[in-house]
Design a protein around this motif. Structure first.
Motif, PDB file in Angstrom:
ATOM      1  N   LYS A 183       8.015   8.747  -5.090  1.00 13.05           N
ATOM      2  CA  LYS A 183       8.250  10.184  -5.229  1.00 13.05           C
ATOM      3  C   LYS A 183       9.070  10.693  -4.062  1.00 13.05           C
ATOM      4  CE  LYS A 183       6.068  14.688  -5.975  1.00 13.05           C
ATOM      5  NZ  LYS A 183       4.827  15.494  -5.919  1.00 13.05           N
ATOM      6  N   VAL A 184      10.051  11.533  -4.363  1.00 10.00           N
ATOM      7  CA  VAL A 184      10.781  12.302  -3.354  1.00 10.00           C
ATOM      8  C   VAL A 184      10.511  13.771  -3.665  1.00 10.00           C
ATOM      9  CG1 VAL A 184      13.046  12.967  -2.460  1.00 10.00           C
ATOM     10  CG2 VAL A 184      12.581  10.568  -3.038  1.00 10.00           C
ATOM     11  N   GLU A 185      10.102  14.540  -2.660  1.00 11.69           N
ATOM     12  CA  GLU A 185       9.775  15.934  -2.923  1.00 11.69           C
ATOM     13  C   GLU A 185      10.138  16.821  -1.736  1.00 11.69           C
ATOM     14  OE1 GLU A 185       5.476  17.038  -2.815  1.00 11.69           O
ATOM     15  OE2 GLU A 185       5.177  14.857  -2.622  1.00 11.69           O
ATOM     16  N   LYS A 186      10.242  18.097  -2.032  1.00 13.02           N
ATOM     17  CA  LYS A 186      10.501  19.077  -0.977  1.00 13.02           C
ATOM     18  C   LYS A 186       9.185  19.365  -0.266  1.00 13.02           C
ATOM     19  CE  LYS A 186      12.612  23.584  -0.103  1.00 13.02           C
ATOM     20  NZ  LYS A 186      13.405  23.048   1.004  1.00 13.02           N
ATOM     21  N   GLY A 187       9.245  19.456   1.061  1.00 15.70           N
ATOM     22  CA  GLY A 187       8.043  19.712   1.841  1.00 15.70           C
ATOM     23  C   GLY A 187       7.781  18.583   2.822  1.00 15.70           C
ATOM     24  N   SER A 188       6.723  18.738   3.591  1.00 13.08           N
ATOM     25  CA  SER A 188       6.438  17.779   4.662  1.00 13.08           C
ATOM     26  C   SER A 188       5.175  16.967   4.416  1.00 13.08           C
ATOM     27  CB  SER A 188       6.334  18.515   6.002  1.00 13.08           C
ATOM     28  OG  SER A 188       5.339  19.521   5.931  1.00 13.08           O
ATOM     29  N   TYR A 189       4.639  17.017   3.174  1.00 14.91           N
ATOM     30  CA  TYR A 189       3.476  16.189   2.857  1.00 14.91           C
ATOM     31  C   TYR A 189       3.549  15.747   1.398  1.00 14.91           C
ATOM     32  CZ  TYR A 189       1.603  20.393   0.604  1.00 14.91           C
ATOM     33  OH  TYR A 189       1.433  21.489  -0.197  1.00 14.91           O
ATOM     34  N   PHE A 190       2.870  14.655   1.085  1.00 16.61           N
ATOM     35  CA  PHE A 190       2.832  14.121  -0.269  1.00 16.61           C
ATOM     36  C   PHE A 190       1.805  14.910  -1.079  1.00 16.61           C
ATOM     37  CE2 PHE A 190       0.892  10.751  -3.119  1.00 16.61           C
ATOM     38  CZ  PHE A 190       1.908  10.803  -4.079  1.00 16.61           C
ATOM     39  N   SER A 191       2.258  15.567  -2.133  1.00 15.29           N
ATOM     40  CA  SER A 191       1.379  16.440  -2.920  1.00 15.29           C
ATOM     41  C   SER A 191       0.853  15.776  -4.188  1.00 15.29           C
ATOM     42  CB  SER A 191       2.128  17.732  -3.287  1.00 15.29           C
ATOM     43  OG  SER A 191       3.251  17.442  -4.117  1.00 15.29           O
ATOM     44  N   GLY A 192       1.088  14.466  -4.333  1.00 18.45           N
ATOM     45  CA  GLY A 192       0.598  13.756  -5.506  1.00 18.45           C
ATOM     46  C   GLY A 192       1.677  13.581  -6.564  1.00 18.45           C
ATOM     47  N   MET A 193       1.397  12.716  -7.534  1.00 20.28           N
ATOM     48  CA  MET A 193       2.338  12.471  -8.622  1.00 20.28           C
ATOM     49  C   MET A 193       2.081  13.456  -9.755  1.00 20.28           C
ATOM     50  SD  MET A 193       4.295  10.038  -7.584  1.00 20.28           S
ATOM     51  CE  MET A 193       5.148   9.520  -9.072  1.00 20.28           C
ATOM     52  N   PRO A 194       3.122  14.125 -10.242  1.00 20.42           N
ATOM     53  CA  PRO A 194       2.938  15.038 -11.381  1.00 20.42           C
ATOM     54  C   PRO A 194       2.474  14.278 -12.619  1.00 20.42           C
ATOM     55  CG  PRO A 194       5.090  15.330 -10.331  1.00 20.42           C
ATOM     56  CD  PRO A 194       4.503  14.078  -9.773  1.00 20.42           C
ATOM     57  N   ALA A 195       1.871  14.999 -13.559  1.00 18.68           N
ATOM     58  CA  ALA A 195       1.480  14.383 -14.828  1.00 18.68           C
ATOM     59  C   ALA A 195       2.709  13.783 -15.505  1.00 18.68           C
ATOM     60  CB  ALA A 195       0.822  15.431 -15.730  1.00 18.68           C
ATOM     61  N   TRP A 196       2.548  12.590 -16.050  1.00 20.13           N
ATOM     62  CA  TRP A 196       3.668  11.859 -16.662  1.00 20.13           C
ATOM     63  C   TRP A 196       3.645  12.051 -18.170  1.00 20.13           C
ATOM     64  CZ3 TRP A 196       4.733   7.897 -20.131  1.00 20.13           C
ATOM     65  CH2 TRP A 196       5.993   7.303 -20.018  1.00 20.13           C
TER      66      TRP A 196
ATOM     67  N   GLY B 134       0.819  -1.206   0.000  1.00 21.01           N
ATOM     68  CA  GLY B 134       0.000   0.000   0.000  1.00 21.01           C
ATOM     69  C   GLY B 134       0.851   1.252   0.000  1.00 21.01           C
ATOM     70  N   ASP B 135       0.388   2.299   0.684  1.00 24.73           N
ATOM     71  CA  ASP B 135       1.042   3.602   0.684  1.00 24.73           C
ATOM     72  C   ASP B 135       2.023   3.721   1.846  1.00 24.73           C
ATOM     73  OD1 ASP B 135      -0.567   4.162  -1.461  1.00 24.73           O
ATOM     74  OD2 ASP B 135      -2.009   5.350  -0.312  1.00 24.73           O
ATOM     75  N   ASN B 136       3.219   4.196   1.529  1.00 30.25           N
ATOM     76  CA  ASN B 136       4.263   4.406   2.532  1.00 30.25           C
ATOM     77  C   ASN B 136       4.736   5.852   2.429  1.00 30.25           C
ATOM     78  OD1 ASN B 136       5.276   1.391   3.461  1.00 30.25           O
ATOM     79  ND2 ASN B 136       4.503   1.426   1.364  1.00 30.25           N
ATOM     80  N   PHE B 137       4.620   6.606   3.522  1.00 32.94           N
ATOM     81  CA  PHE B 137       4.988   8.019   3.536  1.00 32.94           C
ATOM     82  C   PHE B 137       5.947   8.285   4.692  1.00 32.94           C
ATOM     83  CE2 PHE B 137       4.260  12.207   5.451  1.00 32.94           C
ATOM     84  CZ  PHE B 137       4.653  13.024   4.396  1.00 32.94           C
ATOM     85  N   VAL B 138       7.060   8.961   4.384  1.00 32.05           N
ATOM     86  CA  VAL B 138       8.052   9.297   5.406  1.00 32.05           C
ATOM     87  C   VAL B 138       8.542  10.720   5.152  1.00 32.05           C
ATOM     88  CG1 VAL B 138      10.333   8.778   6.365  1.00 32.05           C
ATOM     89  CG2 VAL B 138       8.815   6.909   5.673  1.00 32.05           C
ATOM     90  N   LYS B 139       8.664  11.522   6.211  1.00 38.92           N
ATOM     91  CA  LYS B 139       9.241  12.858   6.064  1.00 38.92           C
ATOM     92  C   LYS B 139      10.474  12.975   6.950  1.00 38.92           C
ATOM     93  CE  LYS B 139       6.036  14.958   9.436  1.00 38.92           C
ATOM     94  NZ  LYS B 139       5.063  16.052   9.649  1.00 38.92           N
ATOM     95  N   GLU B 140      11.443  13.736   6.462  1.00 36.42           N
ATOM     96  CA  GLU B 140      12.703  13.921   7.173  1.00 36.42           C
ATOM     97  C   GLU B 140      13.156  15.362   7.011  1.00 36.42           C
ATOM     98  OE1 GLU B 140      15.624  11.166   5.841  1.00 36.42           O
ATOM     99  OE2 GLU B 140      14.406   9.394   6.238  1.00 36.42           O
ATOM    100  N   THR B 141      14.064  15.779   7.866  1.00 37.19           N
ATOM    101  CA  THR B 141      14.681  17.097   7.767  1.00 37.19           C
ATOM    102  C   THR B 141      16.180  16.933   7.595  1.00 37.19           C
ATOM    103  OG1 THR B 141      12.976  18.105   9.167  1.00 37.19           O
ATOM    104  CG2 THR B 141      15.041  19.319   8.910  1.00 37.19           C
ATOM    105  N   GLY B 142      16.736  17.650   6.618  1.00 38.72           N
ATOM    106  CA  GLY B 142      18.169  17.564   6.354  1.00 38.72           C
ATOM    107  C   GLY B 142      18.441  17.708   4.882  1.00 38.72           C
ATOM    108  N   GLN B 143      19.646  17.426   4.469  1.00 36.67           N
ATOM    109  CA  GLN B 143      19.983  17.406   3.054  1.00 36.67           C
ATOM    110  C   GLN B 143      19.468  16.116   2.431  1.00 36.67           C
ATOM    111  OE1 GLN B 143      24.302  17.843   3.065  1.00 36.67           O
ATOM    112  NE2 GLN B 143      24.104  20.014   2.594  1.00 36.67           N
ATOM    113  N   VAL B 144      19.246  16.158   1.128  1.00 39.51           N
ATOM    114  CA  VAL B 144      18.847  14.942   0.424  1.00 39.51           C
ATOM    115  C   VAL B 144      19.549  14.904  -0.940  1.00 39.51           C
ATOM    116  CG1 VAL B 144      16.755  16.015  -0.537  1.00 39.51           C
ATOM    117  CG2 VAL B 144      16.910  13.544  -0.389  1.00 39.51           C
ATOM    118  N   GLY B 145      20.147  13.753  -1.237  1.00 40.15           N
ATOM    119  CA  GLY B 145      20.854  13.607  -2.512  1.00 40.15           C
ATOM    120  C   GLY B 145      20.644  12.255  -3.156  1.00 40.15           C
TER     121      GLY B 145
END
Length: 259
Positions: free
Chosen positions: A153-166, A124-135
């Protein structure tokens, strides 16, 4: 009265990963339906942008489906890593990742950059947020584990905003910034006829404009033929407009073949 609703996909934050919406489409310019592991935990590349690291070739596998990928670790004692380096290291801040898992057996953990912060994935859905650098983003498959993934998806911010149009064209262009393939139209075709110098070095043009940095070169198989004498070739150096290769045939005109 008619109300025009916004295009919600246009409100999504950018995906910092490339070629990770497997449910919509998979960029697989290598063209193989599956990829084996690596030897000695070196990186071996699979579908565009994604690498695998394993103890040996036969105990790890990436299977390319029409709308998902399956990663397997059949080793009984060693982990397998499957991951992607981002285009750059993003500065310290809030970031999150989202993984849609179709199936999983055994133990598969996810991480962003910091290999110490592992999160076990479930169906199912797995969501994790972290603070720091990401590479980077990666999956750690413990021994005897398998996972099937629909998208990440990896994105900037603290919530999942959905998948962009492909869009396939856009995704391929993003892949080309990091990874280009040069190959013959069919196996056994001559791809160049060039001279070698007194060290056996020859040059093949390659345009790397638009790539994010000067690339390293991985060769599956390249060889030369001069008067019926065949010689394996290896990479010598990479320039902005060409690659220099080296073979054992010196001061001659050679036919160059890729497999």
């Amino acid at each position: 009265m008619k109300i025009r609703l916004p295009n919600w996909r246009s409100l999504c934050n950018d995906n910092l990963l490339t070629n990770s919406n497997f449910r919509s489409g998979i960029i697989n310019r290598g063209g193989y339906p599956s990829y084996g592991g690596s030897t000695g935990h070196a990186k071996a590349y699979t579908i565009d942008m994604w690498y695998i690291q394993s103890a040996n070739v036969d105990t790890a596998k990436v299977i390319v489906n029409s709308n998902s990928i399956i990663i397997k670790n059949t080793n009984t004692s060693n982990d397998v890593l499957f991951g992607q380096s981002l285009e750059r290291i993003f500065p310290s801040g809030d970031y999150c990742y989202f993984v849609r898992v179709k199936s999983v057996t055994g133990t598969v953990n996810a991480f962003m950059t910091n290999y110490e912060k592992l999160t076990k994935l479930v169906v199912g859905d797995n969501f994790v947020k972290e603070t720091g650098q990401v590479g980077a983003f990666g999956l750690q498959l413990k021994p005897n584990s398998t996972i099937e993934i629909e998208y990440i998806k990896v994105e900037k911010g603290s919530y999942f905003s959905g998948m962009p149009a492909w869009r396939m064209y856009d995704e391929i262009e993003k892949c080309k910034r990091s990874y280009k393939i040069i190959k013959a139209k069919s196996q056994g075709d001559v791809i160049a006829i060039v001279p070698t110098d007194n060290e056996g070095i020859f040059q093949i043009p390659m345009d790397i404009s638009g790539m994010r940095k000067r690339p390293s070169v991985y060769i599956k198989d390249i060889w030369t033929n001069s008067g019926g004498v065949y010689s394996q070739a290896s990479t010598h150096s990479v320039y902005d407009d060409s690659i220099l290769f080296k073979c054992d045939t010196k001061n001659a005109t050679v036919q160059v073949y890729f497999d």
